[in-house]
Structures are given as structure tokens and as C-alpha cells.
Design a protein around this motif. Structure first.
Motif, PDB file in Angstrom:
ATOM      1  N   ARG A 286     -12.425  -8.138  20.425  1.00 48.48           N
ATOM      2  CA  ARG A 286     -13.861  -8.341  19.602  1.00 48.48           C
ATOM      3  C   ARG A 286     -14.873  -9.302  18.982  1.00 48.48           C
ATOM      4  N   THR A 287     -13.039  -9.256  18.420  1.00 48.09           N
ATOM      5  CA  THR A 287     -13.293 -11.232  17.724  1.00 48.09           C
ATOM      6  C   THR A 287     -12.950 -12.294  18.230  1.00 48.09           C
ATOM      7  N   GLY A 288     -12.310 -11.967  19.546  1.00 42.72           N
ATOM      8  CA  GLY A 288     -11.552 -13.318  20.800  1.00 42.72           C
ATOM      9  C   GLY A 288     -11.170 -13.809  19.827  1.00 42.72           C
ATOM     10  N   SER A 289      -9.812 -13.113  19.089  1.00 43.21           N
ATOM     11  CA  SER A 289      -8.569 -13.306  17.721  1.00 43.21           C
ATOM     12  C   SER A 289      -7.296 -14.181  18.922  1.00 43.21           C
ATOM     13  N   VAL A 290      -6.684 -14.351  17.921  1.00 44.28           N
ATOM     14  CA  VAL A 290      -5.206 -14.666  18.581  1.00 44.28           C
ATOM     15  C   VAL A 290      -4.699 -14.256  17.483  1.00 44.28           C
ATOM     16  N   VAL A 291      -3.068 -13.766  17.308  1.00 51.83           N
ATOM     17  CA  VAL A 291      -2.426 -13.296  15.830  1.00 51.83           C
ATOM     18  C   VAL A 291      -1.425 -13.259  16.520  1.00 51.83           C
ATOM     19  N   LEU A 292      -0.446 -14.013  15.627  1.00 49.79           N
ATOM     20  CA  LEU A 292       0.846 -14.812  15.651  1.00 49.79           C
ATOM     21  C   LEU A 292       1.293 -14.494  14.409  1.00 49.79           C
TER      22      LEU A 292
ATOM     23  N   THR B 168       1.168 -13.908   9.263  1.00 47.06           N
ATOM     24  CA  THR B 168       0.826 -13.401  10.078  1.00 47.06           C
ATOM     25  C   THR B 168      -1.115 -14.443   9.853  1.00 47.06           C
ATOM     26  N   VAL B 169      -1.537 -14.626  11.185  1.00 41.15           N
ATOM     27  CA  VAL B 169      -2.408 -15.774  11.061  1.00 41.15           C
ATOM     28  C   VAL B 169      -2.988 -14.690  12.049  1.00 41.15           C
ATOM     29  N   ILE B 170      -4.583 -15.001  11.816  1.00 43.75           N
ATOM     30  CA  ILE B 170      -5.031 -14.542  12.934  1.00 43.75           C
ATOM     31  C   ILE B 170      -5.659 -15.539  13.371  1.00 43.75           C
ATOM     32  N   ILE B 171      -6.396 -15.948  14.304  1.00 46.19           N
ATOM     33  CA  ILE B 171      -7.341 -16.906  15.117  1.00 46.19           C
ATOM     34  C   ILE B 171      -7.993 -16.606  15.765  1.00 46.19           C
ATOM     35  N   SER B 172      -8.913 -17.222  15.210  1.00 47.87           N
ATOM     36  CA  SER B 172     -10.594 -17.264  15.741  1.00 47.87           C
ATOM     37  C   SER B 172     -11.196 -18.452  16.535  1.00 47.87           C
ATOM     38  N   GLY B 173     -10.532 -18.888  17.760  1.00 48.74           N
ATOM     39  CA  GLY B 173     -10.800 -20.567  18.167  1.00 48.74           C
ATOM     40  C   GLY B 173     -10.247 -21.659  17.273  1.00 48.74           C
ATOM     41  N   PRO B 174     -10.473 -22.828  17.741  1.00 49.74           N
ATOM     42  CA  PRO B 174     -10.248 -23.966  17.680  1.00 49.74           C
ATOM     43  C   PRO B 174     -11.185 -23.950  15.880  1.00 49.74           C
ATOM     44  N   ALA B 175     -10.240 -25.135  15.294  1.00 47.40           N
ATOM     45  CA  ALA B 175     -10.087 -25.635  13.677  1.00 47.40           C
ATOM     46  C   ALA B 175     -11.984 -25.809  13.648  1.00 47.40           C
ATOM     47  N   ARG B 176     -12.633 -25.789  12.511  1.00 46.54           N
ATOM     48  CA  ARG B 176     -14.024 -26.129  12.643  1.00 46.54           C
ATOM     49  C   ARG B 176     -14.298 -26.427  11.620  1.00 46.54           C
TER      50      ARG B 176
ATOM     51  N   THR C  96     -12.338 -18.721  10.959  1.00 47.03           N
ATOM     52  CA  THR C  96     -11.383 -19.286  12.038  1.00 47.03           C
ATOM     53  C   THR C  96      -9.768 -19.191  11.996  1.00 47.03           C
ATOM     54  N   TYR C  97      -9.799 -18.951  11.195  1.00 48.89           N
ATOM     55  CA  TYR C  97      -7.917 -18.273  10.500  1.00 48.89           C
ATOM     56  C   TYR C  97      -7.807 -17.596   9.245  1.00 48.89           C
ATOM     57  N   THR C  98      -7.348 -16.966   9.561  1.00 54.03           N
ATOM     58  CA  THR C  98      -6.996 -15.046   8.458  1.00 54.03           C
ATOM     59  C   THR C  98      -5.720 -15.400   8.318  1.00 54.03           C
ATOM     60  N   SER C  99      -5.474 -15.568   7.163  1.00 56.44           N
ATOM     61  CA  SER C  99      -3.781 -15.662   6.626  1.00 56.44           C
ATOM     62  C   SER C  99      -3.568 -14.689   6.079  1.00 56.44           C
ATOM     63  N   ILE C 100      -2.477 -13.855   6.580  1.00 56.74           N
ATOM     64  CA  ILE C 100      -2.008 -12.581   5.470  1.00 56.74           C
ATOM     65  C   ILE C 100      -0.383 -12.788   5.600  1.00 56.74           C
ATOM     66  N   ILE C 101      -0.098 -13.766   3.950  1.00 59.31           N
ATOM     67  CA  ILE C 101       1.730 -13.975   3.857  1.00 59.31           C
ATOM     68  C   ILE C 101       2.301 -13.827   2.790  1.00 59.31           C
ATOM     69  N   LYS C 102       3.426 -12.641   3.376  1.00 58.73           N
ATOM     70  CA  LYS C 102       4.194 -12.183   2.249  1.00 58.73           C
ATOM     71  C   LYS C 102       5.166 -12.161   1.342  1.00 58.73           C
ATOM     72  N   GLY C 103       5.784 -13.642   1.724  1.00 56.93           N
ATOM     73  CA  GLY C 103       6.424 -14.235   0.646  1.00 56.93           C
ATOM     74  C   GLY C 103       7.009 -15.524   1.522  1.00 56.93           C
ATOM     75  N   PRO C 104       7.932 -16.423   1.113  1.00 58.61           N
ATOM     76  CA  PRO C 104       8.797 -17.349   1.052  1.00 58.61           C
ATOM     77  C   PRO C 104       9.452 -17.051   2.845  1.00 58.61           C
ATOM     78  N   LYS C 105       9.989 -18.171   2.959  1.00 58.77           N
ATOM     79  CA  LYS C 105      10.401 -18.250   4.086  1.00 58.77           C
ATOM     80  C   LYS C 105      12.225 -17.443   4.314  1.00 58.77           C
ATOM     81  N   GLY C 106      11.476 -16.590   4.815  1.00 64.53           N
ATOM     82  CA  GLY C 106      12.867 -14.854   5.158  1.00 64.53           C
ATOM     83  C   GLY C 106      14.055 -15.854   6.561  1.00 64.53           C
ATOM     84  N   GLU C 107      14.635 -13.995   5.845  1.00 64.34           N
ATOM     85  CA  GLU C 107      16.040 -13.893   6.871  1.00 64.34           C
ATOM     86  C   GLU C 107      15.100 -14.294   7.741  1.00 64.34           C
ATOM     87  N   GLY C 108      15.568 -14.912   8.860  1.00 65.21           N
ATOM     88  CA  GLY C 108      15.724 -15.180  10.078  1.00 65.21           C
ATOM     89  C   GLY C 108      14.481 -15.528  10.319  1.00 65.21           C
TER      90      GLY C 108
END
Lengths: 199, 460
Positions: free
Chosen positions: A120-126, A168-176, B267-279
Motif C-alpha cells: 500500500r505504501t511502497g515501503s521496505v521494512v528493515l 525497525t525502520v520503515i523506508i518509503s523512498g529515497p531521502a527527501r 520516508t523514514y519511520t523508526s521504531i526503536i526498543k533500546g541500545p545495541k543489544g546482544e547479537g
């Protein structure tokens, strides 16, 4: 009394008269009118392309290597272990999480895997477990190699308690940015180019 | 000079500046078009979504103490150190202590209104710690020694020429640089700062209680670099930002983005739980979250004002407000501007000093109509006027005039008398006072409305 206890006790008093039933959140399909069609990959490609991302479909695994050769020709490349099996004979340094920022900033291209693709959003989740936190951001060109098996319809599947990793980061396109007179410029701090090779 | 007088001067100046009005009009209209498109094209029922968003925030606010404790427990388990700050002083002290402990000389920070609220940059500078704003708009206003102009677009008031001039002086860019060149210059300038900073400071758009995670929303990638590159990450977050879980986030996130920029998703949504963890491959070795009260628990205690805590800081109300669009952000002289700023500033700061912001409104309700979490903003602004009156925080002569008016308008006979009285006053004025003043007085009516109506009814 510690600040913590002061704050909590003030909040307890403040909410004594205030009670609300926990609302149900409907599924994304009930909220959004632009849900993907039957062909998720179609919608994903359309939406990410709209956002200036590049999507390449690789019918066979060896097509991945061909495509990568085109995209990485003559550049300094780094790749996370998670994609190593798919790189064929492409020359790429191994992403080393202990490397300092300055070293990582030398690369032209970062290649990573993904944990989900959102149609839906054209996103990549890492998730950071597979690719670290800095890899996707520090080089000007980010290439993702992902199987279409990890494609999901919308954020509902990608943002859930089970799906998210430690970072986790949800990426939707290049930076802008559009901070200058609302003119859209790509590559502000994050990558200027984002390409996804889907196999 | 008191805030009220300063505001009167600044707002008058801005409202009469045609170039300024043109820039603000373009920017706010641009936003409104995108927002309109986004909510009609992508949502089945935007009004239902707004109502639900308001309910979700209300639920979170009603259960706030429990949610915060759950968040703290889960975040701590993830390796985050959670701190609580009652006010600005405490928040500053916590950050300074951390900086001292880790011998921090340079800090990169991402855009955060909460850091403005606690005067972070000034505090760090006073303690000889270099701070680099990394959001492009924030960098621009920092280089100009100015405050942010708008919740979401801090440099909205500047055109390309002004920024090109600034960057030529500060960053050595060519005289006639275009937006692309200017942006790349900022990127290069900041890349070294990201790489070498000792500490990264951010806010957070949401806190997830169940997962013990923080959520950061951006388009540039600067926030991501701010929280991932330096060895220590500190986030300062208002206590009202906590929501139950990722399930609410997947709904509230697009709500925020639709209203904030009109994008389908940022463009970027970050969901962060904590600092660098095991592994984990990399990440900061330490992560701290400072939960900030600073007047929010007082707002929560008041049944009307608590609705303002639903705010997800999208900035849509600023763009809808005819007053903001006439005077811009700086004239408010407050961290939070526009309708939400006029609502909460008298309570985060003082009613005495900032009640005039509630007067600077036409009560048109555009803000209420536009709010993605259904805050009845214009009603709350009106509520602030009532409070100002009750606490005698408003102008004494205004209070007198209001009393006089309500007496005169309170009954037909009184109103009739007032009309007659005004006729006499006007006649006196024309006799005694020079024409250029007495001509400015409104023309007296022959009869009051109720007298005219009586005549009209009798003629039937």
C-alpha cells in the motif's frame, strides 16, 4: 518524593474522573480506500516508483546478479551478510557492525536484505537484527534484495508487536526535504537513490 | 516589555508585510491542498478516522499513569534508562549530567519541539557543548540565530534567495545556488558532524507502552543518523506521547502524516526498543529516555483542557488558522504556535503572560475542523478567555467594557436606554470634540431593534 512518584501521583489524581473504553482499531482495509489490488507487487512497484524509488523484478535468481552488475558498475560496494548468498560474483565488502561511522561513509552503495515489503505504501521494512542500524542510511545509494514472499498488503502486517525488531525502520523512498520553498530535493541526509530488486 | 504588548507590535508588523504574507500564504495553501487530497483520496471516511483517533488518544490519556509505568518497565527491560523530569530545570539538569558523565563535547540533534520547550540549545551552549541541528529547516534557523517558524517547517518564512545568502556566508556555497546545491551543502556540512558527534538527542513522536519502544518520524534521514551514529542516544519526550501498542501506531502514524504533510507515509519511520543489544550488529551503546511533565499533568486534570493533550503535533491547525496565516509563527513568541499554541501556552507557561493568545483568534473553528485527532480547539481557545476573565488575567479595562456591555445587552429596556444614551453621547461628542475624532464614531441608530420590531408588528 522522587520526580517519578510526583508525576505519577499527579497523573493518578488527574485521571480519577476520567475513564474511557479501549477503542477497537479496525483493519486497514476498513480504513483506507487505496488498498492494494489483487496483485500486491503491482501496487508496491507503482507506489514506490511514485516516490522516486526504483523497483526491478527478477524472475530468476541469476537476473539479480545481472541487475546488480548494472547498478554497481565501478562503485565501492558494501553488503550485509544477509544478502551475501544472492550476490554471485559481485565485488562487495562485508558490512561490519563494529566499523566506525567514518569508514562506512566511504561506500557508494549499501546492499541489504529486508524483513517485509509493504504494498500500500511502497515501503521496505528493515529490522536491525539482520542489517544493523546505519547500513541503510549512510551510503548515497541503498539497494534492497527481497523475495516477493515477504510482500504484505499494508502497515497492519508490518507494524505489529511480533513483526518489529529491536530497531525497525520503515523506508518509503529515497531521502527527501522540501524545507527550501517547498521544492522537493532528494538525498538530503539519507540515500538519494533507493532500489529494490524483487525476486 | 510584557508579552501582550510585544505580541501586538509583532503581529501588526507581520500582518502589514506583503512579502511575508505572500510566502506564508503559499506555504500554507500548498499544505492544505495536499492534506485535502490525502484525506479524500486515501480514506474511506476521514471524519470517522478523526473521531477514532481522538478516542484512542483519550483512552491513552485516561490510562496515562498505568501506560507510563508499563512503558518504563518494558523499555528498561530493553536496556533503556528511563528518567522523569517534572520541569524544564530538571530536564536540563538530566541532560547536562549525562553529557558530563560521558565527556560530551558535541551533540547532533534532530527536530524536536520538546527540546525547544526545555531551551536545550541555549543550555548546552552555556555549558560549552556544541550543538548541531540536523533537520535542514532547523539548521537554517539555527544559522540565522532565529527560533523555528512553524511546528513542521521551521524555515517556512524564508525564500530560496534568503537561504542562498545565508549559506553563502556560513557554508561558502555559490552566490546563486539553487535548492539542490543548498541542500547538498547542508548534507556535507552535517555528515562530518554525524560521524564525529559524542551524543545524539532527539524527541519522539510516539511511545509504545506494550513494546517499550519509541517512534521517530522524518523524511530526511537526519533523525535516523542522529540516533544511530553517536555512541549515546538521549530522547526527551512529553508524557502525553505514550500510546498502548503497535496496533494503535499503525493507525495513528498515517493519521499524523496525512494531516502533517499530505503524504501517504513519510520516508523514514523508526521504531526503536533500546541500545545495541546482544547479537545486534551496531547501535548506540547507551540509550536514555527522559519523560517530561512540565505542566502536562495539570492540563490532564482539567476536563476541558485535557483534550489538548490529544495533540500529535501535526501542524495542520497552524496552516488552517487565518490569524497564523496573517502573522506567521514568530509573532506568537512561544514554542508552540497557532491554535494549539494559543490553547496550551497559557498553561505550560502562565495565564497572566500568555492569555492574549486566546484573544488573537476569530473563533472561526477552522482549526477544529482540520484537527486529525478531533480536538475542539476553538472551544478550548474560548475556554482560555473565560479562564483569563475568571482569574483576572486579562486587561482590566477590557473586563470593565465586557461587564458594561453585558449589562446593557442584558435586557430590552436597558438596550433601548443604551441606544438613547448613545445618541446623546454622539451629539455631545460632535459638539465638543474636533470633527476628525467625532466623525469616527459609529452613526447612532434612530431606534433600537426591539423598538423597530414593535413598530413593524404594529403596522401589520
Amino acid at each position: 518524593m522522587s520526580s517519578r512518584n510526583n508525576i505519577l501521583s499527579n497523573l493518578q489524581k488527574a485521571t480519577e474522573d476520567f475513564s474511557v473504553e479501549r477503542p477497537m482499531v479496525p483493519s486497514d482495509a476498513e480504513i483506507f480506500s487505496d488498498m492494494p489490488g489483487v496483485d500486491l507487487l503491482d501496487t508496491f512497484t507503482e507506489r514506490l516508483t511514485e516516490l522516486s524509488g526504483e523497483v526491478y523484478i527478477a524472475g530468476e535468481k541469476d537476473v539479480i546478479v545481472t541487475r546488480l552488475k548494472e547498478l554497481t558498475d565501478g562503485k565501492k560496494v558494501c553488503a550485509t551478510d544477509s544478502v551475501k548468498p544472492l550476490l554471485g560474483d559481485i565485488q562487495a565488502s562485508r558490512f561490519d557492525g563494529t566499523a566506525p561511522n567514518s569508514e562506512l561513509a566511504e561506500y557508494d552503495i549499501m546492499i541489504t536484505s529486508a524483513d517485509a515489503l509493504v504494498a500500500r505504501t511502497g515501503s521496505v521494512v528493515l529490522n536491525s537484527e539482520a542489517v544493523g542500524r546505519r547500513a541503510a542510511f549512510i551510503a548515497p545509494f541503498h539497494i534492497v534484495i527481497a523475495s516477493k514472499d515477504i510482500l504484505v498488503p499494508s502497515l497492519e502486517q508490518a507494524i505489529s508487536t511480533d513483526a518489529i525488531g529491536r530497531s525497525t525502520v520503515i523506508i518509503s523512498g529515497p531521502a527527501r526535504t522540501a524545507d527550501i520553498e517547498k521544492i522537493l530535493i532528494l538525498g538530503a541526509h539519507g540515500p538519494k537513490r533507493l532500489a529494490v530488486i524483487v525476486y | 516589555m510584557d508579552e501582550y504588548t510585544q505580541f501586538t507590535l509583532d503581529s501588526t508588523e507581520k500582518a502589514q508585510d506583503p512579502q511575508h504574507r505572500k510566502v506564508i500564504n503559499n506555504a500554507t495553501t500548498n499544505h492544505r491542498l495536499k492534506y485535502d487530497h490525502a484525506r479524500t483520496e486515501r480514506y474511506k471516511d476521514w471524519n470517522a478516522s478523526r473521531a477514532l483517533a481522538g478516542d484512542i488518544k483519550d483512552y491513552a490519556l485516561a490510562t496515562l499513569p498505568g501506560l507510563l509505568e508499563t512503558f518504563e518497565a518494558n523499555a528498561s527491560r530493553n536496556g533503556v534508562v528511563v528518567h522523569w523530569a517534572e520541569d524544564v530545570d530538571e530536564a536540563q539538569q538530566l541532560i547536562l549530567n549525562l553529557a558530563k558523565e560521558h565527556q560530551v563535547n558535541s551533540v547532533v540533534k534532530s527536530k524536536s519541539m520538546t527540546t525547544e520547550e526545555i531551551g536545550l540549545n541555549e543550555c548546552l551552549a552555556e555549558n560549552s557543548i556544541e550543538v548541531f541541528e540536523t533537520d535542514l529547516g532547523e539548521l537554517i534557523v539555527q544559522l540565522r540565530n532565529e527560533k523555528p517558524y512553524h511546528l513542521l517547517t521551521p524555515a517556512m518564512h524564508l525564500n530560496r534567495e534568503a537561504i542562498a545568502e545565508l549559506f553563502e556566508e556560513k557554508l561558502g556555497t555559490p552566490h546563486d545556488a539553487d535548492a539542490g546545491t543548498l541542500t547538498m551543502a547542508a548534507r556535507d556540512y552535517l555528515r562530518q558532524r554525524f560521524i564525529n558527534a559524542d551524543m545524539g538527542i532527539s524527541g519522539a513522536n510516539f511511545l509504545l507502552a506494550e513494546e517499550g519502544a519509541m517512534v521517530l518520524v522524518e523524511n530526511e534521514g537526519n533523525a535516523r543518523l542522529t540516533v544511530s551514529c553517536p555512541p549515546i542516544h538521549v530522547a526527551i519526550v512529553g508524557i502525553e506521547k505514550v500510546i498502548p501498542s503497535a496496533n494503535e501506531l499503525r493507525f495513528l502514524l498515517p493519521q499524523l502524516i496525512t494531516a502533517g504533510t499530505g503524504q501517504r507515509l513519510n520516508t523514514y519511520t523508526s521504531i526503536i526498543k533500546g541500545p545495541k543489544g546482544e547479537g545486534e550488529l551496531d547501535g548506540p551503546r547507551e540509550m536514555h529516555i527522559i519523560l517530561l511533565d512540565n505542566g502536562r499533568s495539570q492540563l490532564l486534570a482539567e476536563p476541558e483542557l485535557r483534550k489538548s493533550l490529544r495533540c500529535i503535533r501535526c501542524g495542520a491547525c497552524l496552516n488552517a488558522c487565518p490569524v497564523y496565516r496573517a502573522i506567521g509563527g514568530h509573532a506568537y513568541h512561544a514554542v508552540y504556535q497557532g491554535p494549539i499554541g494559543s490553547t496550551i501556552t497559557p498553561h505550560l507557561k502562565s495565564l497572566q503572560d500568555y492569555q492574549h493568545l486566546a484573544q488573537a483568534s476569530t473563533l472561526c473553528g477552522a482549526c477544529t475542523d482540520t484537527c486529525p485527532v478531533s480536538i475542539p480547539l476553538h472551544e478550548l481557545i474560548h475556554h482560555n478567555r473565560v479562564l483569563a476573565d475568571q482569574h483576572k488575567a486579562n486587561d482590566a479595562s477590557w473586563r470593565l467594557a465586557l461587564r458594561a456591555w453585558s449589562k446593557a445587552a442584558g435586557g430590552r429596556t436597558r438596550m433601548d436606554l443604551a441606544v438613547k444614551g448613545y445618541k446623546i453621547f454622539d451629539w455631545l461628542a460632535k459638539t465638543v470634540v474636533p470633527d476628525e475624532i467625532s466623525d469616527r464614531l459609529p452613526e447612532p441608530a434612530e431606534k433600537s431593534f426591539s423598538e423597530l420590531w414593535k413598530d413593524h408588528e404594529q403596522q401589520k
